[in-house]
Scaffold this motif. Sequence first.
Motif, PDB file in Angstrom:
ATOM      1  N   LYS A   1      -1.254  -3.295  11.423  1.00  0.00           N
ATOM      2  CA  LYS A   1      -2.000  -4.244  10.550  1.00  0.00           C
ATOM      3  C   LYS A   1      -2.009  -3.579   8.924  1.00  0.00           C
ATOM      4  CE  LYS A   1      -6.655  -6.492   9.822  1.00  0.00           C
ATOM      5  NZ  LYS A   1      -7.824  -6.869  10.582  1.00  0.00           N
ATOM      6  N   LEU A   2      -1.134  -3.898   8.446  1.00  0.00           N
ATOM      7  CA  LEU A   2      -1.113  -3.230   7.082  1.00  0.00           C
ATOM      8  C   LEU A   2      -2.299  -3.368   5.904  1.00  0.00           C
ATOM      9  CD1 LEU A   2       2.612  -4.047   6.145  1.00  0.00           C
ATOM     10  CD2 LEU A   2       1.568  -1.958   6.769  1.00  0.00           C
ATOM     11  N   GLY A   3      -2.863  -4.427   5.958  1.00  0.00           N
ATOM     12  CA  GLY A   3      -4.002  -4.644   5.111  1.00  0.00           C
ATOM     13  C   GLY A   3      -3.830  -4.573   3.437  1.00  0.00           C
ATOM     14  N   GLN A   4      -2.618  -4.733   3.096  1.00  0.00           N
ATOM     15  CA  GLN A   4      -2.145  -4.313   1.612  1.00  0.00           C
ATOM     16  C   GLN A   4      -2.164  -5.731   0.804  1.00  0.00           C
ATOM     17  OE1 GLN A   4       1.912  -3.363   2.850  1.00  0.00           O
ATOM     18  NE2 GLN A   4       2.299  -3.814   0.618  1.00  0.00           N
ATOM     19  N   VAL A   5      -2.345  -5.607  -0.468  1.00  0.00           N
ATOM     20  CA  VAL A   5      -2.152  -6.897  -1.506  1.00  0.00           C
ATOM     21  C   VAL A   5      -0.807  -6.591  -1.893  1.00  0.00           C
ATOM     22  CG1 VAL A   5      -2.750  -7.920  -3.470  1.00  0.00           C
ATOM     23  CG2 VAL A   5      -4.548  -6.934  -2.049  1.00  0.00           C
ATOM     24  N   LEU A   6       0.146  -7.825  -1.728  1.00  0.00           N
ATOM     25  CA  LEU A   6       1.306  -7.820  -2.303  1.00  0.00           C
ATOM     26  C   LEU A   6       1.528  -8.266  -3.662  1.00  0.00           C
ATOM     27  CD1 LEU A   6       3.305  -9.528   0.676  1.00  0.00           C
ATOM     28  CD2 LEU A   6       3.092  -6.918   0.264  1.00  0.00           C
TER      29      LEU A   6
ATOM     30  N   LYS B   1       7.604  -3.424   2.771  1.00  0.00           N
ATOM     31  CA  LYS B   1       8.184  -2.320   3.404  1.00  0.00           C
ATOM     32  C   LYS B   1       7.614  -1.998   4.838  1.00  0.00           C
ATOM     33  CE  LYS B   1       8.981  -0.159  -1.085  1.00  0.00           C
ATOM     34  NZ  LYS B   1       8.577   0.771  -2.054  1.00  0.00           N
ATOM     35  N   SER B   2       8.044  -1.269   5.445  1.00  0.00           N
ATOM     36  CA  SER B   2       7.739  -0.829   6.904  1.00  0.00           C
ATOM     37  C   SER B   2       6.579   0.112   6.601  1.00  0.00           C
ATOM     38  CB  SER B   2       8.874  -0.273   7.616  1.00  0.00           C
ATOM     39  OG  SER B   2       9.007   1.093   7.198  1.00  0.00           O
TER      40      SER B   2
ATOM     41  N   LEU C   1       5.670   2.979   3.637  1.00  0.00           N
ATOM     42  CA  LEU C   1       4.735   2.634   2.852  1.00  0.00           C
ATOM     43  C   LEU C   1       3.925   3.830   2.750  1.00  0.00           C
ATOM     44  CD1 LEU C   1       3.810  -0.929   3.129  1.00  0.00           C
ATOM     45  CD2 LEU C   1       4.467  -0.124   1.019  1.00  0.00           C
ATOM     46  N   ARG C   2       3.462   4.446   4.137  1.00  0.00           N
ATOM     47  CA  ARG C   2       2.394   5.576   4.353  1.00  0.00           C
ATOM     48  C   ARG C   2       3.250   6.387   5.452  1.00  0.00           C
ATOM     49  NH1 ARG C   2      -1.000   0.093   5.495  1.00  0.00           N
ATOM     50  NH2 ARG C   2      -0.776  -0.621   3.535  1.00  0.00           N
ATOM     51  N   PRO C   3       4.073   7.259   4.825  1.00  0.00           N
ATOM     52  CA  PRO C   3       4.749   8.102   5.741  1.00  0.00           C
ATOM     53  C   PRO C   3       3.820   9.202   6.678  1.00  0.00           C
ATOM     54  CG  PRO C   3       5.117   8.846   3.449  1.00  0.00           C
ATOM     55  CD  PRO C   3       4.294   7.561   3.493  1.00  0.00           C
TER      56      PRO C   3
ATOM     57  N   GLU D   1      -2.157  -0.922  -8.756  1.00  0.00           N
ATOM     58  CA  GLU D   1      -2.929  -1.731  -9.231  1.00  0.00           C
ATOM     59  C   GLU D   1      -3.556  -2.668  -8.444  1.00  0.00           C
ATOM     60  OE1 GLU D   1      -1.786  -3.704 -12.842  1.00  0.00           O
ATOM     61  OE2 GLU D   1      -0.350  -4.851 -11.875  1.00  0.00           O
ATOM     62  N   ASN D   2      -2.653  -3.224  -7.491  1.00  0.00           N
ATOM     63  CA  ASN D   2      -2.989  -4.199  -6.375  1.00  0.00           C
ATOM     64  C   ASN D   2      -3.867  -3.584  -5.299  1.00  0.00           C
ATOM     65  OD1 ASN D   2      -1.879  -6.877  -7.993  1.00  0.00           O
ATOM     66  ND2 ASN D   2       0.159  -5.640  -7.523  1.00  0.00           N
ATOM     67  N   ASN D   3      -3.881  -2.526  -5.116  1.00  0.00           N
ATOM     68  CA  ASN D   3      -4.475  -1.815  -3.894  1.00  0.00           C
ATOM     69  C   ASN D   3      -5.311  -0.662  -4.262  1.00  0.00           C
ATOM     70  OD1 ASN D   3      -2.972  -3.194  -1.583  1.00  0.00           O
ATOM     71  ND2 ASN D   3      -1.280  -2.541  -3.199  1.00  0.00           N
TER      72      ASN D   3
END
Length: 358
Positions: free
Chosen positions: A52-57, A64-65, A69-71, A128-130
Amino acid sequence: MAFFLSCDSGDKRKEENAEDTVKVAQLTLNEETAKRIFELPTHCLTIEYPNKLGQVLGSDTDLKSPKALRPIFYGCFDWHSSVHGYWSIVRLLKQYPELDSDGKVRQLLKSHITKENLAVELAFFQDENNLSFERTYGWAWLFKLQQELRSWRNTDAQEWAETLQPLVDLLSERTQQYLSKLVYPIRTGQHDNTAFSLTLMYEYAEETGDMALLNAIKTNSIRFFEHDKNCNLAYEPSGYDFLSPCLEEAYLMSKVMPKDAYQNWLVIFMPVLFETEIETLQPAIVSDRTDGKLVHLDGLNFSRANCLYGIARVLPELKHTLVPLANAHIDFSLKNISGDDYMGSHWLGSFALLALSN
């Protein structure tokens, strides 16, 4: 004759006191439970999906996977669960190093927590979106992880703490800015609960000496909650709760107020805690542990216990009531912690550990 009567009476009192001590002793972590909990995050830290990524595109390029995004924090279903999965591992390795007898888990952490990977994580939080991504729940767990790393006298742990510090510093500044703008606290029983996050953040700030963050938490906690009264446990829980709005607030205030002032405040805020029996506070029932929302109630049992232990530590006169109640909550849900279903296994271990470590 009187001497022997006195001895008998004294022995009887000792036996009664011993029984009372056993009755109010809180549950603590043992090696068997530690192993069960340890297996959960070590399994899911590298499980990328489901996620569940929960990000704003902001554009197509943001698709991205999770690992891209968050290695560092890509496993365990979502970012915050990955973070507190790391916390659980570090906490347990400090106490039970034999859990990683072959060194594979440490090697995994060493390969994940690198400056290169942190740069990617940091860039995401600067998008800026996150800017409010995982505010404040995930931020609080990151602080808790950092607290654990910095207090561990271990070369690897100190390197990992140094690597994570830029992100921690960024989120510390954002927390202070956010609190100054937050007019009303968030009193939900889920992730957004203000009191829960501030409690974890307070513990980090106090131990590491982040005085700006510590003072912001103290000042705003008093502003948010000082005049609250009569929090009614009869309205809890809601169906998806894993936090108790009443108890989380009560626990936070035990940290930011002097003891005498806190006791006076708590009598007004939650008078039920001073009763000899608290009928409104019974372990929450979970009807379906494969449902990702309904299984939240197991987490509620652990987080309630954590709060009750913490309050009883500040006000020992409440131990006889609160500690057995906390123990009952843990007993009710601890047996259900397993890797059988991912909806619970990816996060519940951390909440059990939080309570058992308090």
